[in-house]
Write an enzyme that holds these catalytic residues in place. Structure first.
Site, PDB file in Angstrom:
ATOM      1  N   LYS A 170      57.517  51.567   0.925  1.00  0.00           N
ATOM      2  CA  LYS A 170      56.343  51.458   1.803  1.00  0.00           C
ATOM      3  C   LYS A 170      55.135  51.270   0.869  1.00  0.00           C
ATOM      4  CE  LYS A 170      52.732  52.937   4.286  1.00  0.00           C
ATOM      5  NZ  LYS A 170      51.650  52.302   3.537  1.00  0.00           N
ATOM      6  N   GLU A 375      38.153  63.603  -7.779  1.00  0.00           N
ATOM      7  CA  GLU A 375      38.543  62.311  -8.335  1.00  0.00           C
ATOM      8  C   GLU A 375      37.508  61.269  -7.905  1.00  0.00           C
ATOM      9  OE1 GLU A 375      42.284  60.669  -6.989  1.00  0.00           O
ATOM     10  OE2 GLU A 375      42.822  60.194  -9.049  1.00  0.00           O
TER      11      GLU A 375
HETATM   12  P1  NDP Z   1      46.813  57.525  -0.569  1.00  0.00           P
HETATM   13  O1  NDP Z   1      47.277  58.917  -0.763  1.00  0.00           O
HETATM   14  O2  NDP Z   1      45.755  57.255   0.398  1.00  0.00           O
HETATM   15  O3  NDP Z   1      48.038  56.589  -0.159  1.00  0.00           O
HETATM   16  C1  NDP Z   1      49.216  56.500  -0.936  1.00  0.00           C
HETATM   17  C2  NDP Z   1      50.320  55.913  -0.070  1.00  0.00           C
HETATM   18  O4  NDP Z   1      50.658  56.849   0.953  1.00  0.00           O
HETATM   19  C3  NDP Z   1      49.907  54.640   0.656  1.00  0.00           C
HETATM   20  O5  NDP Z   1      51.002  53.771   0.749  1.00  0.00           O
HETATM   21  C4  NDP Z   1      49.526  55.171   2.020  1.00  0.00           C
HETATM   22  O6  NDP Z   1      49.571  54.200   3.030  1.00  0.00           O
HETATM   23  C5  NDP Z   1      50.596  56.215   2.231  1.00  0.00           C
HETATM   24  N1  NDP Z   1      50.296  57.200   3.253  1.00  0.00           N
HETATM   25  C6  NDP Z   1      49.132  57.465   3.884  1.00  0.00           C
HETATM   26  N2  NDP Z   1      49.280  58.487   4.771  1.00  0.00           N
HETATM   27  C7  NDP Z   1      50.574  58.871   4.693  1.00  0.00           C
HETATM   28  C8  NDP Z   1      51.341  59.889   5.336  1.00  0.00           C
HETATM   29  N3  NDP Z   1      50.825  60.713   6.227  1.00  0.00           N
HETATM   30  N4  NDP Z   1      52.652  60.011   4.997  1.00  0.00           N
HETATM   31  C9  NDP Z   1      53.199  59.210   4.058  1.00  0.00           C
HETATM   32  N5  NDP Z   1      52.520  58.224   3.416  1.00  0.00           N
HETATM   33  C10 NDP Z   1      51.220  58.064   3.728  1.00  0.00           C
HETATM   34  O7  NDP Z   1      46.424  56.991  -2.019  1.00  0.00           O
HETATM   35  P2  NDP Z   1      45.771  55.596  -2.391  1.00  0.00           P
HETATM   36  O8  NDP Z   1      46.653  54.481  -1.926  1.00  0.00           O
HETATM   37  O9  NDP Z   1      44.354  55.603  -1.980  1.00  0.00           O
HETATM   38  O10 NDP Z   1      45.891  55.629  -3.977  1.00  0.00           O
HETATM   39  C11 NDP Z   1      44.967  56.232  -4.793  1.00  0.00           C
HETATM   40  C12 NDP Z   1      45.454  57.601  -5.223  1.00  0.00           C
HETATM   41  O11 NDP Z   1      46.706  57.487  -5.881  1.00  0.00           O
HETATM   42  C13 NDP Z   1      44.526  58.260  -6.210  1.00  0.00           C
HETATM   43  O12 NDP Z   1      44.389  59.610  -5.900  1.00  0.00           O
HETATM   44  C14 NDP Z   1      45.271  58.101  -7.528  1.00  0.00           C
HETATM   45  O13 NDP Z   1      44.940  59.050  -8.497  1.00  0.00           O
HETATM   46  C15 NDP Z   1      46.683  58.219  -7.078  1.00  0.00           C
HETATM   47  N6  NDP Z   1      47.573  57.613  -8.055  1.00  0.00           N
HETATM   48  C16 NDP Z   1      48.363  58.418  -8.814  1.00  0.00           C
HETATM   49  C17 NDP Z   1      49.158  57.879  -9.800  1.00  0.00           C
HETATM   50  C18 NDP Z   1      50.064  58.722 -10.625  1.00  0.00           C
HETATM   51  O14 NDP Z   1      50.964  58.161 -11.211  1.00  0.00           O
HETATM   52  N7  NDP Z   1      49.871  60.028 -10.716  1.00  0.00           N
HETATM   53  C19 NDP Z   1      49.154  56.441 -10.058  1.00  0.00           C
HETATM   54  C20 NDP Z   1      48.290  55.695  -9.188  1.00  0.00           C
HETATM   55  C21 NDP Z   1      47.536  56.268  -8.222  1.00  0.00           C
HETATM   56  P3  NDP Z   1      48.237  53.406   3.428  1.00  0.00           P
HETATM   57  O15 NDP Z   1      47.602  52.905   2.176  1.00  0.00           O
HETATM   58  O16 NDP Z   1      48.787  52.314   4.235  1.00  0.00           O
HETATM   59  O17 NDP Z   1      47.376  54.392   4.149  1.00  0.00           O
END
Ligand code: NDP
Length: 525
Positions: A170, A375
């Protein structure tokens, strides 16, 4: 008579270029039923994939790697158009990372998956032979963010596939096209379509995947969503890896090379417009270098080129969306209101488009400001001074996150001694972020930055369950510890414990004599 089932038009996801607003594609969203069906199909196809010889799985990855290398420029351009980062950066931090991760799998899958003998030290267990066998979980669900839309799911998917799992991915709603490109490359390389499925949609699609029959979930995203996913998984004991946010400190010691450290800070804070989990989000500089460091950063920021990353001269592209930009702007304003000095940026670049934010330099920040605790995920370098190494460590550890940190010094011993005191999953000396491109290095955090690891051997370990197989070499002998207990047996066992563990030779000898009788023991039951 056939009845027509009323159909509701599927909601769609519109993928847009954050630099220009151009619509790249409009893709129907998966429903929860679609997600469950995808997982069921993956479950159906996985057993055969698991029994496919490792050699064939490795060959598939090799074909994928070669295809990707041939099409790397197109893939990098697609990443640029959907996620905004400059093409060169997409090549370096996404495509190359994936090529290298594939290489790691190709080179290491055999030895990793080989059965490992497990010798027994205990005398009582010498009649047995044990071994460790790695078995795939089955179906790995991957939920991925938008900031590394290609490399994050690809590295995880390659590890899952080479170890014999199927994958249901996803992607973020902001980057579905590049996820479909990853799927296309894998299928073109010959993978069965049921083994790599992509379910497109918003958060609820991710939630449906977390509730589905996947056997393990690898989630990368924010702490808030990660906690929700972790809770859903805990309800049914679904194993998870959570790769969450970061607030990585950069510590510049008094013996650091100022020129190198300031250039490092530029790239560390501003690459991918600061939208990297491993970005430099806090910078602590020794008092003696503080003002010269700020001067160098200010001068270098003025030379950075911001714009549409499709232009090969551009270094900083747009942010992913306006909402993210507002979060960054709020944090910068809050810091300035609370006494931080704004030395560069701190404003939108509306003339370039709605999603551009100027690379920003803040001085005299303090750890109680939001910009030093939450962050930021934008192109901001907040800098504070420190007086001694202990203070630098205290400031660096004063965060709920613990993804990575960097220490800048010419004294390796001093740097390594400090690294030991930093609470983070990775500490780099004189560099940052590039750990993500070291295929062997595990990636993951301490504290709120997550649970588990991706990348390298530890990443592969997350894709398998370890099975211990034990063979008794004396199938015609009842074991001496089975039923038939008595006072004499108790003394014999005590003697055996002395034989193995007593410190004095006399006790050992006495223990050996009394436990010898164990071998002659005739079991009652
Ligand atoms: P989000 O937490 O908003 O989303 C991550 C993924 O989860 C997306 O595909 C999102 O879908 C999905 N999602 C949203 N709601 C749900 C739910 N209730 N249940 C399951 N999945 C859900 O993060 P971002 O996409 O904004 O990414 C940025 C964040 O990721 C930052 O905090 C960053 O630090 C972190 N990150 C961490 C990394 C690591 O390796 N530690 C690497 C890269 C990023 P949708 O986008 O469609 O809402």
């Amino acid at each position: 008579m056939a009845t027509e089932t009323p159909t509701v038009a599927a909601a769609t996801i519109r993928s847009t270029n954050p630099a220009t607003g151009e619509v790249l594609d409009e893709i129907p969203c998966a429903t929860p039923d679609d997600v469950h069906s995808a997982v069921a199909r993956a479950k159906g196809a996985q057993p055969q994939w698991q029994s496919t010889p490792v050699q064939q799985r490795v060959e598939l990855l090799r074909r994928f790697q070669q295809l990707l290398n041939q099409q790397r420029d197109d893939v990098a351009q697609l990443i640029c158009r959907e996620a905004g980062k400059p093409v060169a950066e997409a090549l370096a931090t996404e495509v190359l990372v994936v090529l290298d991760a594939a290489e790691f799998c190709l080179r290491n899958a055999f030895s990793f998956l080989r059965e490992r003998p497990l010798p027994h030290a205990n005398l009582a267990m010498k009649t047995k032979r044990g071994k460790l066998v790695c078995e795939p979980y089955g179906v790995i669900g991957i939920i991925a963010p938008w900031n590394y839309p290609f490399s994050i799911p690809a590295v995880e998917a390659l590890g899952a596939l080479v170890t014999g799992n199927a994958v249901v991915l996803k992607p973020s709603e902001f980057t579905p096209v590049i996820a479909l490109e990853l799927q296309r490359l894998l299928l073109t390389a010959g993978l069965h379509p049921d083994l790599m499925q992509v379910v497109i949609g918003e958060g609820p699609v991710g939630a449906a995947l977390a509730e589905s029959a996947v056997d393990k979930l690898i989630f990368t995203g924010s702490v808030a969503t990660g906690k929700r996913v972790g809770e859903a998984a805990a309800r049914r004991l679904l194993p998870v890896v959570l790769e969450l946010g970061g607030k990585d400190p950069m510590i510049v010691l008094d013996d650091a090379d100022l020129e190198v450290a300031s250039s490092g800070a530029m790239w560390g804070a501003f690459m991918n417009a600061g939208q990297t989990c491993l970005s430099v989000e806090r910078c602590y500089v020794h008092l003696t270098l503080y003002e010269p460091f700020l001067a160098k950063c200010r001068e270098k920021i003025a030379r950075l080129r911001v714009g549409n990353g499709i232009d090969s001269e551009v270094e900083i592209g747009p942010m992913i969306h306006e909402r993210q930009l507002r979060i960054v702007d709020d944090q910068v304003r809050d810091a300035v209101q609370r006494g931080a000095r704004l030395l560069a940026g701190g404003k939108r670049l509306s003339e370039l488009g709605p999603n551009f934010y100027a690379p920003t330099l803040l001085a005299d920040v303090t750890n109680d400001m939001r910009i030093m605790q939450q962050e930021t995920f934008g192109p901001v370098l907040p800098v504070a001074a420190f007086d001694n190494d202990d203070e630098a460590i205290r400031l660096a550890n004063d965060s709920e996150f613990g993804l990575a940190a960097s220490i800048w010094t010419r004294d390796r011993e001093r740097g390594e001694a400090m690294a030991a005191k930093i609470k983070a999953g990775t500490v780099m000396l004189n560099d940052m972020i590039s750990c993500f491109g070291i295929a062997e290095a595990p990636h993951g955090g301490f504290k709120q930055s997550g649970i588990g690891r991706t990348h390298g051997e530890m990443g592969l370990q997350e894709m398998v369950q370890v099975k211990y197989v034990d063979v008794d070499l004396m199938p015609r002998m009842k074991k001496v510890w089975w039923f038939g207990y008595s006072g004499e047996y108790q003394r014999q066992m005590g003697g055996f414990a002395d034989l193995l563990f007593a410190r004095k030779w006399a006790a050992k000898l006495k223990g050996a004599l009394s436990s010898l009788a164990l071998l002659r023991r005739s079991n009652r039951i």
